[in-house]
Design a protein around this motif. Structure first.
Motif, PDB file in Angstrom:
ATOM      1  N   GLU A  47      10.847 -11.777   1.671  1.00  0.00           N
ATOM      2  CA  GLU A  47       9.644 -12.437   2.179  1.00  0.00           C
ATOM      3  C   GLU A  47       8.437 -11.517   1.989  1.00  0.00           C
ATOM      4  O   GLU A  47       8.496 -10.331   2.299  1.00  0.00           O
ATOM      5  N   PRO A  48       7.312 -12.051   1.476  1.00  0.00           N
ATOM      6  CA  PRO A  48       6.128 -11.201   1.329  1.00  0.00           C
ATOM      7  C   PRO A  48       5.524 -10.867   2.695  1.00  0.00           C
ATOM      8  O   PRO A  48       5.436 -11.723   3.576  1.00  0.00           O
ATOM      9  N   VAL A  49       5.140  -9.607   2.858  1.00  0.00           N
ATOM     10  CA  VAL A  49       4.558  -9.118   4.102  1.00  0.00           C
ATOM     11  C   VAL A  49       3.403  -8.166   3.787  1.00  0.00           C
ATOM     12  O   VAL A  49       3.215  -7.755   2.646  1.00  0.00           O
ATOM     13  N   ARG A  50       2.691  -7.821   4.840  1.00  0.00           N
ATOM     14  CA  ARG A  50       1.653  -6.789   4.769  1.00  0.00           C
ATOM     15  C   ARG A  50       2.026  -5.723   5.786  1.00  0.00           C
ATOM     16  O   ARG A  50       2.220  -6.024   6.961  1.00  0.00           O
ATOM     17  N   MET A  51       2.143  -4.496   5.320  1.00  0.00           N
ATOM     18  CA  MET A  51       2.413  -3.369   6.204  1.00  0.00           C
ATOM     19  C   MET A  51       1.197  -2.456   6.174  1.00  0.00           C
ATOM     20  O   MET A  51       0.722  -2.080   5.105  1.00  0.00           O
ATOM     21  N   THR A  52       0.711  -2.126   7.355  1.00  0.00           N
ATOM     22  CA  THR A  52      -0.355  -1.139   7.468  1.00  0.00           C
ATOM     23  C   THR A  52       0.213   0.024   8.265  1.00  0.00           C
ATOM     24  O   THR A  52       0.706  -0.170   9.381  1.00  0.00           O
ATOM     25  N   ALA A  53       0.164   1.212   7.674  1.00  0.00           N
ATOM     26  CA  ALA A  53       0.721   2.405   8.319  1.00  0.00           C
ATOM     27  C   ALA A  53      -0.359   3.478   8.408  1.00  0.00           C
ATOM     28  O   ALA A  53      -1.173   3.629   7.495  1.00  0.00           O
ATOM     29  N   TRP A  54      -0.355   4.197   9.524  1.00  0.00           N
ATOM     30  CA  TRP A  54      -1.236   5.346   9.705  1.00  0.00           C
ATOM     31  C   TRP A  54      -0.346   6.573   9.807  1.00  0.00           C
ATOM     32  O   TRP A  54       0.517   6.662  10.688  1.00  0.00           O
ATOM     33  N   ASP A 112       6.410  -3.785  -7.434  1.00  0.00           N
ATOM     34  CA  ASP A 112       6.058  -5.060  -6.816  1.00  0.00           C
ATOM     35  C   ASP A 112       5.308  -4.890  -5.501  1.00  0.00           C
ATOM     36  O   ASP A 112       5.431  -5.712  -4.596  1.00  0.00           O
ATOM     37  N   LEU A 113       4.536  -3.795  -5.380  1.00  0.00           N
ATOM     38  CA  LEU A 113       3.695  -3.572  -4.205  1.00  0.00           C
ATOM     39  C   LEU A 113       2.244  -3.471  -4.638  1.00  0.00           C
ATOM     40  O   LEU A 113       1.945  -2.915  -5.696  1.00  0.00           O
ATOM     41  N   SER A 114       1.355  -3.993  -3.820  1.00  0.00           N
ATOM     42  CA  SER A 114      -0.072  -3.810  -4.043  1.00  0.00           C
ATOM     43  C   SER A 114      -0.674  -3.302  -2.745  1.00  0.00           C
ATOM     44  O   SER A 114      -0.097  -3.455  -1.670  1.00  0.00           O
ATOM     45  N   GLY A 115      -1.836  -2.673  -2.857  1.00  0.00           N
ATOM     46  CA  GLY A 115      -2.488  -2.142  -1.670  1.00  0.00           C
ATOM     47  C   GLY A 115      -3.233  -0.868  -1.976  1.00  0.00           C
ATOM     48  O   GLY A 115      -3.730  -0.666  -3.079  1.00  0.00           O
ATOM     49  N   PHE A 116      -3.265   0.046  -0.990  1.00  0.00           N
ATOM     50  CA  PHE A 116      -4.031   1.270  -1.174  1.00  0.00           C
ATOM     51  C   PHE A 116      -3.600   2.346  -0.181  1.00  0.00           C
ATOM     52  O   PHE A 116      -2.944   2.067   0.820  1.00  0.00           O
ATOM     53  N   GLY A 152      -8.546  12.345  10.041  1.00  0.00           N
ATOM     54  CA  GLY A 152      -7.528  13.209   9.445  1.00  0.00           C
ATOM     55  C   GLY A 152      -6.235  12.520   9.067  1.00  0.00           C
ATOM     56  O   GLY A 152      -5.351  13.144   8.499  1.00  0.00           O
ATOM     57  N   ARG A 153      -6.102  11.232   9.377  1.00  0.00           N
ATOM     58  CA  ARG A 153      -4.895  10.500   9.001  1.00  0.00           C
ATOM     59  C   ARG A 153      -5.064   9.892   7.613  1.00  0.00           C
ATOM     60  O   ARG A 153      -6.145   9.888   7.051  1.00  0.00           O
ATOM     61  N   VAL A 154      -3.958   9.367   7.074  1.00  0.00           N
ATOM     62  CA  VAL A 154      -4.000   8.554   5.863  1.00  0.00           C
ATOM     63  C   VAL A 154      -3.539   7.163   6.255  1.00  0.00           C
ATOM     64  O   VAL A 154      -2.509   7.000   6.911  1.00  0.00           O
ATOM     65  N   GLN A 155      -4.340   6.168   5.883  1.00  0.00           N
ATOM     66  CA  GLN A 155      -3.972   4.771   6.102  1.00  0.00           C
ATOM     67  C   GLN A 155      -3.362   4.249   4.807  1.00  0.00           C
ATOM     68  O   GLN A 155      -3.911   4.436   3.728  1.00  0.00           O
ATOM     69  N   VAL A 156      -2.209   3.601   4.948  1.00  0.00           N
ATOM     70  CA  VAL A 156      -1.527   3.009   3.803  1.00  0.00           C
ATOM     71  C   VAL A 156      -1.367   1.519   4.078  1.00  0.00           C
ATOM     72  O   VAL A 156      -0.805   1.138   5.103  1.00  0.00           O
ATOM     73  N   VAL A 157      -1.873   0.693   3.177  1.00  0.00           N
ATOM     74  CA  VAL A 157      -1.697  -0.752   3.256  1.00  0.00           C
ATOM     75  C   VAL A 157      -0.868  -1.160   2.047  1.00  0.00           C
ATOM     76  O   VAL A 157      -1.232  -0.839   0.909  1.00  0.00           O
ATOM     77  N   ALA A 158       0.246  -1.824   2.297  1.00  0.00           N
ATOM     78  CA  ALA A 158       1.118  -2.282   1.211  1.00  0.00           C
ATOM     79  C   ALA A 158       1.472  -3.738   1.440  1.00  0.00           C
ATOM     80  O   ALA A 158       1.846  -4.126   2.544  1.00  0.00           O
ATOM     81  N   GLU A 159       1.357  -4.524   0.388  1.00  0.00           N
ATOM     82  CA  GLU A 159       1.763  -5.923   0.420  1.00  0.00           C
ATOM     83  C   GLU A 159       2.789  -6.161  -0.668  1.00  0.00           C
ATOM     84  O   GLU A 159       2.658  -5.643  -1.781  1.00  0.00           O
ATOM     85  N   GLY A 160       3.806  -6.931  -0.318  1.00  0.00           N
ATOM     86  CA  GLY A 160       4.865  -7.253  -1.264  1.00  0.00           C
ATOM     87  C   GLY A 160       6.108  -7.657  -0.508  1.00  0.00           C
ATOM     88  O   GLY A 160       6.058  -7.896   0.707  1.00  0.00           O
ATOM     89  N   PRO A 161       7.242  -7.717  -1.213  1.00  0.00           N
ATOM     90  CA  PRO A 161       8.491  -8.082  -0.538  1.00  0.00           C
ATOM     91  C   PRO A 161       8.786  -7.117   0.617  1.00  0.00           C
ATOM     92  O   PRO A 161       8.583  -5.901   0.501  1.00  0.00           O
ATOM     93  N   ALA A 162       9.256  -7.664   1.724  1.00  0.00           N
ATOM     94  CA  ALA A 162       9.496  -6.862   2.927  1.00  0.00           C
ATOM     95  C   ALA A 162      10.388  -5.665   2.651  1.00  0.00           C
ATOM     96  O   ALA A 162      10.110  -4.558   3.116  1.00  0.00           O
ATOM     97  N   GLU A 163      11.471  -5.867   1.896  1.00  0.00           N
ATOM     98  CA  GLU A 163      12.385  -4.750   1.658  1.00  0.00           C
ATOM     99  C   GLU A 163      11.697  -3.624   0.894  1.00  0.00           C
ATOM    100  O   GLU A 163      11.990  -2.453   1.121  1.00  0.00           O
ATOM    101  N   ARG A 164      10.740  -3.925   0.052  1.00  0.00           N
ATOM    102  CA  ARG A 164      10.023  -2.870  -0.686  1.00  0.00           C
ATOM    103  C   ARG A 164       9.016  -2.159   0.216  1.00  0.00           C
ATOM    104  O   ARG A 164       8.845  -0.939   0.115  1.00  0.00           O
TER     105      ARG A 164
END
Length: 106
Positions: A16-23, A46-50, A57-69
């Protein structure tokens, strides 16, 4: 009235496609962390984002794609051979918004 619960992480086998945002907290700026995060996202595929340095001082990671990825990328952020030092990762899950072409360093 209680606020709604945050979305829970998807099942590890979900396509299932999802959006994960991690700090990501720790010594993660000025050590090539964003570059390595992009390289890992591209290797997973198969991931897109930044990946973005934040002012605190943190890094924000946004990834969209299949949940398992997305879960694989999150696992690497938490326990992988990352540059610098990761003290902790906080993430939220949401539905994809789109609008990304590939995975970028911002």
């Amino acid at each position: 009235m209680c606020p709604p619960s945050p979305p829970v992480p998807p099942a590890a086998d979900s396509r299932e496609p999802v959006r994960m945002t991690a700090w990501v907290r720790g010594m993660v700026q000025g050590v090539g962390f964003r570059w390595h995060t992009r390289a890992r996202a591209l290797a997973i595929g198969d991931l897109s984002g930044f990946a973005l340095n934040t002012a605190d001082g943190r890094v924000q990671v946004v990834a969209e794609g299949p949940a398992e990825r997305c879960l694989r990328l999150l696992g690497w952020l938490r326990e992988g051979d990352t540059p610098g030092r990761v003290d902790g990762v906080t993430e939220i899950w949401d539905t994809p918004r789109g609008g990304y072409e590939g995975f970028e360093i911002r």
